[in-house]
Design an enzyme around this catalytic site. Structure first.
Site, short mmCIF file in Angstrom:
data_model
loop_
_atom_site.label_atom_id
_atom_site.label_comp_id
_atom_site.label_asym_id
_atom_site.label_seq_id
_atom_site.Cartn_x
_atom_site.Cartn_y
_atom_site.Cartn_z
CD GLU A 1 -2.34 1.03 2.41
OE1 GLU A 1 -3.64 1.40 3.23
OE2 GLU A 1 -2.19 -0.04 3.58
CE LYS B 1 -7.39 1.39 3.18
NZ LYS B 1 -5.78 1.19 4.17
CB CYS C 1 -4.50 -2.08 4.63
SG CYS C 1 -3.92 -2.30 5.77
#
Length: 582
Positions: free
Chosen positions: A44, A126, A162
């Site tokens: 990330e 994300k 994540c």
């Protein structure tokens, strides 16, 4: 159908060093391609480093970040691996987007870019933005609303970032409906004790939910107080994960086979983007996936402290460090961390005895320096202290504290003279109750054990000495530094126990009050997760913690290893008249 070879590339980027990060990613991708990889996945925000914090508010940084993505795509092509499919985390923001009260960052995205043949061909944003603990992503980013599937010669790969794998009924569940053969999960997950096991438990739940393996790729290295431990792994429906190493850069290859799953083309509540890409031809020789053993708890903590210290020193452009060495356990432990981090020849210890310093303390400091092979000198402070005491007529606490301040001034002067970064040696227990002197032992650029409670300091010292013996080396910390009763030695016969409870008890109260947010009544309870301590003792400790907030705000940062460190994790008002009434 032929399997697809995926490389999980665990690298150590530097926040804001875009050109160097492009070079670092290109080198790892080229190595992966030479080893037969057809897809390479990075962590990330690997291109910008993580967290970029309020850098993303600067339009010029947003422009440079977007340009860096295209620079990376061209760099990969120029390096001969443009046909490798590279998935990399980056900051995406439209520099021309208006900043409004509801969109202060102009729609910045925590994104995963898909690079192929010199182009950015797809982007995943994300979805879940963490806003707890050390994370402030809702301050910085706009959440995504799309699922992205890459069809690489019939092998279907889904993307996640994540926090997206930490929640049920999220992107991974949607990707399961789309029938992906694996989920590529890009992560910047900081270390804390117990985090590796927690990650595996969470990913196991998502694997069961989505029905496909998760290739979990994390960053590694230190960034200010955060330490990323790597610990990348592959977790499939068949069982235990294949793990990578912790705290080192590493590339692990894994073969993904098409699972022949039925799949939908739409998922309720999501936009779906599918992209067909051709896999680079490569000879798929049998691939052996190394399952790295997980470090034990003390080894993980030690690696985190060393990694955080090393990367802070090097990433701010330093090379040498200095610290005060009193012969006590805290400075003894910091000296060893420093030597393991930057090399013994780059560590400069300074003994600064006052008239109250015992002979054994001076001997222990000199003994440790000799054992470790670090630089060491004595700079007595007695005459400095006498000058301040005489001119200002200091007595009592003021006289005690001027000793610490003379030591701090000495260290900072040597830092200015020789260019060393000064390391502060205070531990978490001391910082919690305010046992540090502003402009004294609180000076420095970095504090390697600021999140290490006192009882753990002793445990780590014993563990590190034991490790030295197992390696056939001289234990670096003198036994006397470990076994003697702790004392600041600021007045005759002074002992920590004069004003504090036993450290095992103190640390337990602090753990409950600081990390678990228990109140006085909860800690005093006998049973129901209480400890049964006397309420007056708990109140005394709590008041010390509350009153010392201003000191901690001025203390150097250091590596986070616990679920709640002082700093980002715990944001208390300094001016505060509320106290637990229990």
């Amino acid at each position: 159908m032929t399997p697809l070879r995926v490389a999980a590339c665990q690298i150590n980027p530097v926040v804001g060093d875009l050109d160097a990060n492009v070079s670092r990613i290109t080198a790892a991708a080229r190595d992966a391609a030479e080893r037969g990889a057809q897809v390479a996945v990075f962590g990330e925000m690997a291109l910008t480093g993580y967290p970029v914090e309020d850098l993303l508010l600067r339009r010029s940084f947003a422009v440079d970040s977007r340009e860096a993505v295209h620079d990376l795509a061209h760099s990969l092509d120029a390096a001969g691996c443009g046909d490798l499919i590279v998935v990399v985390g980056f900051l995406d923001r439209d520099p021309d987007a208006p900043e409004t009260s509801t969109n202060p960052t102009g729609g910045a995205r925590n994104a995963a870019g898909v690079l192929h043949r010199g182009e950015l061909v797809a982007r995943y944003d994300k979805h879940f933005l963490p806003n707890y603990g050390v994370f402030d992503e809702k301050r910085w980013f706009t959440p995504g609303d799309r699922l992205v599937v890459l069809d690489v010669d019939g092998v279907r790969l889904g993307l996640a970032i994540c926090e997206d794998v930490w929640w049920p009924d999220g992107p991974v569940a949607g990707l399961g409906e789309l029938g992906v053969d694996a989920v590529l999960c890009l992560n910047a997950s900081p270390f804390e004790v117990g985090k590796p096991e927690q990650r595996r438990e969470v990913v196991a739940q998502r694997v069961a939910e989505g029905g496909a393996p998760v290739i979990y790729v994390n960053l590694v290295g230190g960034q200010d107080e955060l330490v990323f431990d790597g610990d990348s792994f592959v977790f499939g429906p068949e069982g235990a994960p294949a793990t990578g190493p912790q705290f080192v850069e590493f590339t692990q290859l894994v073969d993904v086979s098409p699972r022949g799953r039925e799949h939908a083309t739409t998922v309720e509540g999501w936009q779906v983007e599918s992209l067909a890409l051709a896999a680079r031809p490569t000879p798929l020789a049998p691939q052996v996936v190394t399952d790295w053993p997980e470090l034990d708890e003390y080894a993980q903590i030690w690696a985190a402290l060393v990694t955080g210290t090393r990367d802070y020193v090097h990433k701010v452009g330093g090379s040498t460090v200095a610290l005060g060495m009193s012969g006590g356990i805290d400075s003894a432990l910091v000296a060893v961390i420093a030597a393991d981090a930057v090399g013994a020849d780059n560590v400069y210890g300074v003994g600064m005895p006052s008239k109250y310093s015992s002979d054994h303390s001076k001997d222990d400091a000199a003994d440790q320096a000799q054992r470790m092979g670090i630089h060491f000198r004595f700079e007595p402070i007695e005459h400095m202290v006498e000058s301040f005491v005489g001119q200002l007529h200091l007595t009592g606490l003021a006289e005690e504290n001027i000793q610490a301040r003379c030591r701090g001034m000495t260290l900072m002067s040597l830092s200015n003279l020789d260019g060393h970064l000064v390391l502060a040696t205070g531990n978490k227990s001391e910082l919690a109750v305010g046992y540090s002197t502003i402009y004294g032992d609180a000076v420095g650029a970095y504090a390697p054990i600021r999140d290490v409670e006192k009882s753990l300091v002793w445990d780590l010292a014993r563990w590190r000495n034991k490790l030295a013996v197992e390696r056939g080396e001289t234990p670096p910390i003198p036994e006397n530094s470990i076994t003697k009763e702790p004392s600041a030695e600021l007045r005759p016969g002074q002992k920590d126990s004069d004003s504090l409870p036993d450290y095992e008890i103190l640390d337990d109260i602090l753990r409950r009050y600081v990390e678990q947010d228990q109140g006085v009544a909860e800690i005093a309870a006998d049973g129901n997760n209480g400890a049964g301590y006397e309420p007056d003792l708990i109140r005394t400790v709590a008041r010390l913690v509350d009153r010392a907030e201003y000191k901690r705000r001025q203390y150097p940062l250091g590596p986070k290893i616990t679920p709640k460190a002082f700093g980002r994790d715990r944001r208390m008002p300094i001016t505060n008249r509320w106290h637990d009434p229990a």
